[in-house]
Design a protein around this motif. Structure first.
Motif, short mmCIF file in Angstrom:
data_model
loop_
_atom_site.label_atom_id
_atom_site.label_comp_id
_atom_site.label_asym_id
_atom_site.label_seq_id
_atom_site.Cartn_x
_atom_site.Cartn_y
_atom_site.Cartn_z
N ALA A 82 -13.00 13.91 24.27
CA ALA A 82 -13.50 14.19 23.13
C ALA A 82 -13.45 15.13 23.21
O ALA A 82 -13.50 16.14 23.83
CB ALA A 82 -15.06 13.89 23.75
N ALA A 83 -13.78 16.15 22.08
CA ALA A 83 -14.19 17.35 21.35
C ALA A 83 -15.16 17.18 20.46
O ALA A 83 -15.68 16.97 20.11
CB ALA A 83 -13.17 17.55 20.30
N LEU A 84 -16.09 18.63 20.35
CA LEU A 84 -17.09 18.89 20.09
C LEU A 84 -16.78 19.65 18.28
O LEU A 84 -17.36 20.66 18.76
CB LEU A 84 -18.38 19.21 20.35
N VAL A 85 -17.48 19.12 17.42
CA VAL A 85 -17.04 20.13 16.30
C VAL A 85 -17.69 19.26 15.35
O VAL A 85 -18.15 18.69 14.59
CB VAL A 85 -15.49 19.01 15.50
N ASP A 112 -3.08 20.11 27.02
CA ASP A 112 -4.64 19.17 27.40
C ASP A 112 -4.81 17.79 27.00
O ASP A 112 -5.10 17.27 27.58
CB ASP A 112 -5.90 19.61 26.48
N MET A 169 -9.24 23.78 18.34
CA MET A 169 -9.64 22.99 19.45
C MET A 169 -9.29 23.01 20.73
O MET A 169 -10.17 22.94 21.47
CB MET A 169 -10.26 21.48 18.40
N CYS A 170 -8.46 22.06 20.80
CA CYS A 170 -7.48 21.85 22.27
C CYS A 170 -6.21 22.63 22.63
O CYS A 170 -5.52 21.98 20.83
CB CYS A 170 -7.93 20.61 23.11
N SER A 223 -16.91 16.55 29.80
CA SER A 223 -17.24 16.22 28.31
C SER A 223 -16.26 16.19 27.09
O SER A 223 -16.65 15.52 26.47
CB SER A 223 -18.81 16.65 28.43
N PHE A 224 -16.47 17.65 26.90
CA PHE A 224 -16.07 17.55 25.83
C PHE A 224 -14.48 19.40 25.82
O PHE A 224 -15.05 19.79 26.62
CB PHE A 224 -16.46 18.74 24.64
N VAL A 225 -13.90 18.25 25.24
CA VAL A 225 -12.69 19.48 25.79
C VAL A 225 -13.09 21.02 25.36
O VAL A 225 -12.21 21.93 25.96
CB VAL A 225 -10.53 18.48 25.26
N ASN A 226 -13.09 21.05 24.26
CA ASN A 226 -13.35 22.31 23.57
C ASN A 226 -14.92 22.97 23.97
O ASN A 226 -15.25 24.21 23.29
CB ASN A 226 -13.60 22.19 22.27
#
Lengths: 866, 124
Positions: free
Chosen positions: B14-17, B6, B1-2, A818-821
Motif C-alpha cells: 500500500a502507498a499513501l499518495v 520493495d 513512491m517505492c 502500513s505504507f511502503v512510502n
C-alpha cells in the motif's frame, strides 16, 4: 383407504409408546398430514425415543443424548404433547378414551399402539435374585454397569443377536463371560449349523465361554440375596455374579387384551395390512403387532414400514404392510454376521452353495432356487458381500454369474458389484429405497453426490450398512450420464489437493512456480496458492525447504492472515492470539498479556479455545506487540493458519473430584507436539479427564477422553455450521499408542484431504469410512504408517515459533509496514470508538480515534470509563 | 513512491499518495499494476494485501476480505457488479511509471546485474 374427512383439524390422536417405531410414526404422520392431528404421546420411559438398535454403544461411550432420536423442536413445531414417564394403563373403546398411570384421561379419535415388547425372563427359580438383569433400556445398561463394578463373572442367557451383544458388553466391562443358549447353536434364528459353528469359534477366541443346547434350570442366590450360581439342564453349574436375560422378547399387548381386541395365540395385537386392529379407530405397529402375514416382527425395519403404513392410512393415503424382509447384518463381538432372505433353505427345490473355511473362521452359504435365482444366505466372518447379495435375493432376478463366485473370497472370485442389481432391488432396507429410486435421484433429481442422494431419498440414513453400495451406484450413474465431476482445485490445476500433495512429495517440487509451470496453467489464484502454500508448509522439512512460511516465494502464496501472521478483522486491523497450551496460563502470563493489550489499546476477549484474542492492531504494531509477547515467553498461536489451533482441556484429576487422568498435561503435550502443523483446514482438539467430557472433546477434529484404563480417541468432530460428534477410533489405549494413532491420523488427513475439507467430511467421504481409517492408521492396511510416522517426526523436530523467527530476520519484517512510502503512518481510515470500557471499530457514520503514529512505545487509545 | 525491489512477485504494497491509498502489485512476470486500496465490499483499505493471480488469462487480485477478484488492468470486479452500497464494484486504476534507479543511496547495495532491479516505480 380411510375416509379423508377423519383428518379433520380438531381430531385428536393418542400414540401409546414412544420407542423407535413410535417416533418414526410421528415423523411419517407429521410429514404426510402436517397439522391435521392434535397429538398426545404417552411414554413409559423417562426419556424420549432413542436408538435401541445401537444401545450397546452406550457402553463404549455413546451418550444417551447421542442415542436420542427426538429432534430438538420437534414437539413444538408439530404441537405434540409428549408425556414421559406416564404410560397408558387403560383403554375405554366405548368412550374412546385412554387413561394414563397418573390418572389423566385422553379422548381419542385415533389411537396408535406402539408399546413394543418386553424381554422374556424364563420363570426359573431365582430369576429375580439381585444381580439379574434384562437388556432393553438405558436404565438396564446403567444397572448392569454399576453391578459389574463388583462382579467377576457374568452369564448371558440367550445366544441370539441381543444376547451376543450383551456378552460383548460384559466382556468389555472386564467380566469373565458365559453365554447359555437353549438351541444347539448360536443365533439359531438367523444362521444354520455351519454358520453357528463358525460364529462360536470366533466368539470363543475372544474369551467368551459358550454353552449350547443348555437350558437354565435354576439361579441360586447367596446369603446376601445376590446371585451366586446358575444350574444348567446339562448338569453343569456355573458360578456367576451377574445374569443378563436375553432369551427373546414378547409383544406387549396387555392393553389390547384388556379392552377386548383380538390378539394372536402366541401374543401380538392382530392387525390388517393398514395396521388397523379389529377396532378401526385403533392401530398397532411395531413389535406389539401381529402383522397381516401372521408374524410378529422384532426388527426395526419392519417396524418402520408398519409406522409408514399406519401414518399413510391416517393421512388418507394408500399404505400397507404385508410382511417384511428380515435380513440382518451386524457385527457381534467384532465378528460379521449376516443372514438374508430364505437363509434356511425352506423353499421347495432350493439348493445350497457353500464356502467354509474354519481356519479363517469364515462361513458363507447361499440358497439358490431351482431357476437359478438367489433366495437367501448366511454369512459369518466376512459379510462384505451382504450389501450386494441381499438386494439380489429380494429382487428374485436370475443371477448373472455362477453363485459360487459370490461366496469365494475376493482374491479368487469376482464380485459383480451393485451395478448388476436390477432397478427394483431394495438397496436401503431401513427406508425401503430401491436401486431405481437412487438412480432416479441422480438422473432426474439432480443429486450429484452421495450426501445429496441421502438427503433426497433417505437411503443410507438408517443403519448405514448400504452406504458403500450407495456410493458405487451414484458414481456409476454419474459416469453413465456423462457427468464430468470437476475434481480439480481451480481453473489453474486439474488435480485435487491430495494429488498435488503426492506430486509435490514424489517429485520433490519446492516452489509454486515450478508446480504451476509443470502441472498447471496461468498464474494461480486465491484458491490454489494458499492450498499449495499449505502443502509446501506440510512438506518443507521433508523437501529441505526453509520451514518458515514467509520465506522466499512461499510468502506470496499465503492468505493475508498467514502473510501477516495475524487475523484480519472487518476494518482492516488485525487480531493477535498467543498460544496458551491446554489453556493453562500463569498469573505472570495473564499480566503480560494484559499489559501489552493495555499499552496498545487492544480489545481483549477470551476465545472458545481457552486463549485470549487481542483485537485492533495495525500491521506496523504487530512486530512490536510480538516482541513483547515473545519476551514474556509466548509463541504464535497459529490462529491465523490452517493449522492446529488449540487443545482445550478440563482441569483433570489433579483438581477435579471426578477426573481419572491428567487431562491438562496430555493437552499441553498434544498442543506442543502438533503446534504449527499445517493442514487442509484448521484443526481443533480437546482432552477430557473423565467421561463427563467437560472439555467437549467429541466436538473436535481429534478429541481424547480419559478412561480408568487409558484414553479413548475420537476423530472427525466439529462445531460450526454443521456440527458433528466425533467417532470413537480407538479405546483404552496408553499414551504412546494414543500419540502414534493421532500422528498417523493427522498425517493421513494432511496427505489425502481436499482443500478446506475438515476431518468430518473427509472421513464421511472416505470409502469404507471409519473402518477404513482405522485399518489404515491402526492396522497399517496400506503399508504407509512408517512414512506417516516419519513425516510427523520431521515436523516435531523442525518446529520453530514463526513469530520469534520473524522478529529475528529483517527481511521477514519488511512486510509489516502500513505504507511502503510512509512506514509508521497508521491507516487513517481505521478508527475506533469506546464501548464497555474497551474499543471497537467505528461504524461508517461514526467519528472515532485513529491510531496514533507513535509506534515505539505503542499508541495508547484514550478509553472513557463509564 | 517505492523501489521496484520493495515489490515481491505476486504480492502487493500500500502507498499513501496525496491522501489517497494506492495498492501496487508486481506479478510473476514482472509487470506492475496500481489500483485503489479500498475494498468496495467491506470499505476497508486492504486490497494491497490480496493474492495476485490470473483468471482466464486476466491478471487479478482477490480481496483478502470476502475474496472477490478484481482485474488489475481495469479495476473491474469479476464476481459482482455492485458493491453493497449500490455503487459499481470497481477499483480506480492508475498508470504505472517505472523510472531508472536514483544513484545508490548510502548503504544501498547495487544489484549485481542490470534490469529489472535497477528500475523504480514512479509516482502514479
Amino acid at each position: 383407504m380411510r375416509d379423508p374427512s377423519v383428518t379433520d383439524i380438531h381430531k385428536h390422536l393418542v400414540l401409546v409408546g414412544h420407542g423407535m417405531v413410535g417416533q418414526r410414526f410421528l415423523e411419517a404422520l407429521t410429514e404426510r398430514a402436517p397439522g391435521a392431528w392434535r397429538i398426545t404421546v404417552l411414554a413409559e420411559e423417562a426419556r424420549p425415543a432413542y436408538d435401541r438398535v445401537h444401545l450397546t454403544s452406550w457402553f463404549s461411550g455413546t451418550t444417551a443424548d447421542e442415542l436420542s432420536m427426538w429432534p430438538e423442536g420437534f414437539a413444538q413445531s408439530h404441537g405434540i404433547d409428549l408425556r414421559l414417564g406416564d404410560p397408558a394403563v387403560r383403554i375405554d373403546r366405548a368412550a374412546r378414551t385412554v387413561t394414563s398411570e397418573s390418572g389423566a384421561e385422553f379422548p381419542y379419535d385415533a389411537l396408535v399402539l406402539a408399546t413394543g415388547s418386553y424381554p422374556f425372563v424364563p420363570p426359573v427359580p431365582g430369576h429375580d435374585a439381585q444381580g439379574c438383569f434384562v437388556y432393553r433400556t438405558i436404565e438396564d445398561l446403567e444397572a448392569i454397569r454399576s453391578w459389574a463394578d463388583t462382579a467377576r463373572t457374568g452369564t448371558v442367557v440367550g445366544g441370539g443377536l441381543l444376547g451376543l451383544e450383551a456378552a460383548g458388553a460384559l466382556r468389555a466391562l472386564g467380566l469373565d463371560t458365559h453365554v447359555v443358549e437353549f438351541a444347539p447353536r448360536l443365533m439359531a434364528l438367523q444362521v444354520d449349523d455351519g454358520g453357528g459353528a463358525a460364529l462360536r469359534g470366533k466368539i470363543e477366541e475372544l474369551g467368551v465361554t459358550v454353552h449350547t443346547a443348555a437350558g437354565t434350570q435354576a439361579i441360586e442366590a447367596g446369603a446376601d440375596g445376590r446371585v451366586a450360581s446358575m444350574a444348567l439342564s446339562n448338569g453343569e453349574v456355573l458360578a456367576t455374579d451377574l445374569v443378563v436375560f436375553s432369551a427373546g422378547v414378547r409383544p406387549r399387548d396387555q392393553l389390547a387384551r384388556d379392552c377386548g381386541l383380538p390378539v394372536g395365540e402366541r401374543g401380538g395385537i392382530v392387525v390388517d395390512t393398514a395396521c388397523r386392529t379389529a377396532d378401526p379407530r385403533i392401530q398397532a405397529i411395531g413389535e406389539c403387532a401381529l402383522a397381516a402375514d401372521g408374524r410378529v416382527y422384532g426388527l426395526v425395519a419392519p417396524g418402520y414400514a408398519m409406522a409408514e403404513a399406519a401414518a399413510a392410512d391416517l393421512a388418507g393415503l394408500e399404505g400397507s404392510f404385508t410382511g417384511a424382509d428380515t435380513s440382518t447384518k451386524l457385527k457381534l463381538l467384532g465378528v460379521d454376521v449376516a443372514s438374508f432372505g430364505d437363509a434356511h433353505g425352506t423353499t421347495e427345490g432350493s439348493l445350497e452353495v457353500l464356502y467354509s473355511n474354519s481356519r479363517e473362521g469364515v462361513y458363507k452359504k447361499l440358497v439358490v432356487g431351482a431357476d437359478g435365482s438367489l433366495l437367501g444366505g448366511v454369512l459369518v466372518g466376512d459379510a462384505e458381500a451382504y450389501d450386494m447379495l441381499r438386494p439380489l435375493a429380494t429382487s428374485a432376478a436370475a443371477l448373472t454369474v455362477p453363485p459360487e463366485q459370490l461366496v469365494l473370497p475376493a482374491s479368487i472370485g469376482t464380485a459383480p458389484g451393485p451395478i448388476a442389481l436390477p432397478d427394483e432391488a431394495v438397496v436401503c432396507s431401513c427406508h425401503n429405497v430401491t436401486k431405481g429410486a437412487i438412480r432416479a435421484a441422480v438422473t432426474d433429481g439432480g443429486c450429484a453426490d452421495v450426501p445429496a442422494v441421502k438427503k433426497c431419498t433417505r437411503a443410507g440414513t438408517g443403519c448405514g450398512s448400504c452406504v458403500k453400495a450407495l456410493g458405487t451406484i451414484v458414481a456409476d450413474e454419474l459416469a453413465a450420464a456423462g457427468v464430468q465431476v470437476a475434481r480439480g482445485l481451480c481453473e489453474h490445476f486439474a488435480h485435487t489437493r491430495a494429488e498435488l500433495f503426492e506430486i509435490v512429495r514424489v517429485k520433490g517440487i519446492t516452489t509454486f512456480s515450478r508446480l504451476i509451470d509443470e502441472h498447471g496453467t496461468g498464474e494461480g489464484c486465491d484458491v490454489c496458492k494458499p492450498a499449495v502454500g499449505s502443502i509446501l508448509a506440510s512438506l518443507n522439512a521433508e523437501l529441505g525447504n526453509s520451514v518458515h512460511i514467509l520465506d522466499g516465494e512461499q510468502a506470496a502464496l499465503q492468505d493475508t492472515n498467514d502473510h501477516f501472521l495475524a487475523n484480519l478483522q472487518r476494518n482492516g486491523s488485525y487480531s493477535v492470539v498467543p498460544r496458551v497450551p491446554g489453556g493453562e496460563i500463569t498469573p505472570e502470563g495473564l499480566i503480560a498479556i494484559g499489559e501489552i493489550a493495555r499499552d496498545y489499546g487492544l480489545y481483549t476477549k477470551i476465545t472458545g479455545g481457552q486463549r485470549i484474542d487481542m483485537f485492533g492492531a495495525a500491521v506496523d504494531q504487530l512486530p512490536h506487540i510480538w516482541e513483547r509477547l515473545v519476551a514474556a515467553g509466548f509463541e504464535s498461536g497459529h490462529a491465523y493458519g490452517k493449522a492446529l489451533r488449540t487443545v482445550k482441556s478440563c482441569v483433570g484429576e489433579t483438581w477435579c473430584r471426578y477426573g481419572v487422568q491428567d487431562s491438562v498435561a496430555l493437552a499441553i503435550e498434544l498442543e506442543l507436539r502438533y503446534r504449527g502443523l499445517r493442514a487442509p483446514h484448521k484443526l481443533k482438539s480437546a482432552v477430557s479427564g473423565c467421561a463427563r467430557e467437560c472439555a467437549e472433546a467429541q466436538s473436535k477434529d481429534f478429541g481424547v477422553i480419559a478412561t480408568s484404563a487409558g484414553w479413548n480417541l475420537y476423530v472427525g468432530g466439529n462445531g460450526g455450521m454443521t456440527p458433528r460428534h466425533a467417532d470413537l477410533l480407538v479405546s483404552d489405549v496408553d499414551r504412546e499408542t494414543l500419540m502414534r494413532t493421532i500422528d498417523r491420523f493427522l498425517m493421513f488427513y494432511i496427505r489425502t484431504a481436499d482443500r478446506l475439507e475438515r476431518t468430518a467430511p473427509w472421513i464421511e467421504r472416505m470409502e469404507g469410512g471409519l473402518d477404513h481409517l482405522r485399518a489404515v492408521v491402526v492396522d497399517d492396511s496400506l503399508g504407509i504408517c512408517a512414512e506417516l510416522d516419519e513425516l510427523m517426526a520431521r515436523h516435531v523436530e523442525t518446529y520453530e515459533d514463526e513469530w520469534r523467527a520473524t522478529l529475528q530476520d529483517p527481511d521477514r519484517l519488511r512486510r509489516f509496514v502500513s505504507f511502503v512510502n510512509a512506514p509508521g503512518t497508521p491507516d487513517p481510515t481505521v478508527r475506533f470508538v469506546p464501548e464497555r470500557d474497551q474499543v471497537r471499530p467505528a461504524r461508517e457514520d461514526e467519528d472515532g480515534n485513529t491510531l496514533r503514529p507513535a509506534l515505539v512505545a505503542g499508541p495508547r487509545l484514550e478509553v472513557r470509563t463509564r | 513512491m517505492c523501489r521496484y525491489d520493495d515489490l515481491a512477485p505476486g504480492r502487493g504494497v500500500a502507498a499513501l499518495v496525496e491522501g489517497q491509498q494506492v495498492a501496487v502489485f508486481r506479478d510473476r512476470s514482472g509487470a506492475v499494476y496500481a489500483v485503489g486500496n479500498r475494498d468496495p465490499f467491506s470499505g476497508a483499505q486492504v486490497i494491497s494485501r490480496g493474492i495476485v493471480g490470473s483468471r482466464a488469462g486476466a491478471p487479478v487480485v482477490a480481496s483478502p476480505m470476502y475474496k472477490q477478484a478484481f482485474d488489475l488492468r481495469s479495476g473491474r470486479c469479476l464476481d459482482e457488479e455492485c458493491a453493497p452500497d449500490g455503487s459499481p464494484a470497481a477499483l480506480p486504476v492508475w498508470p504505472v511509471l517505472l523510472t531508472p534507479a536514483e544513484p545508490a543511496r548510502a548503504g544501498d547495495v547495487a544489484p549485481p546485474n542490470g534490469a529489472p532491479h535497477e528500475r523504480e516505480t514512479g509516482r502514479s
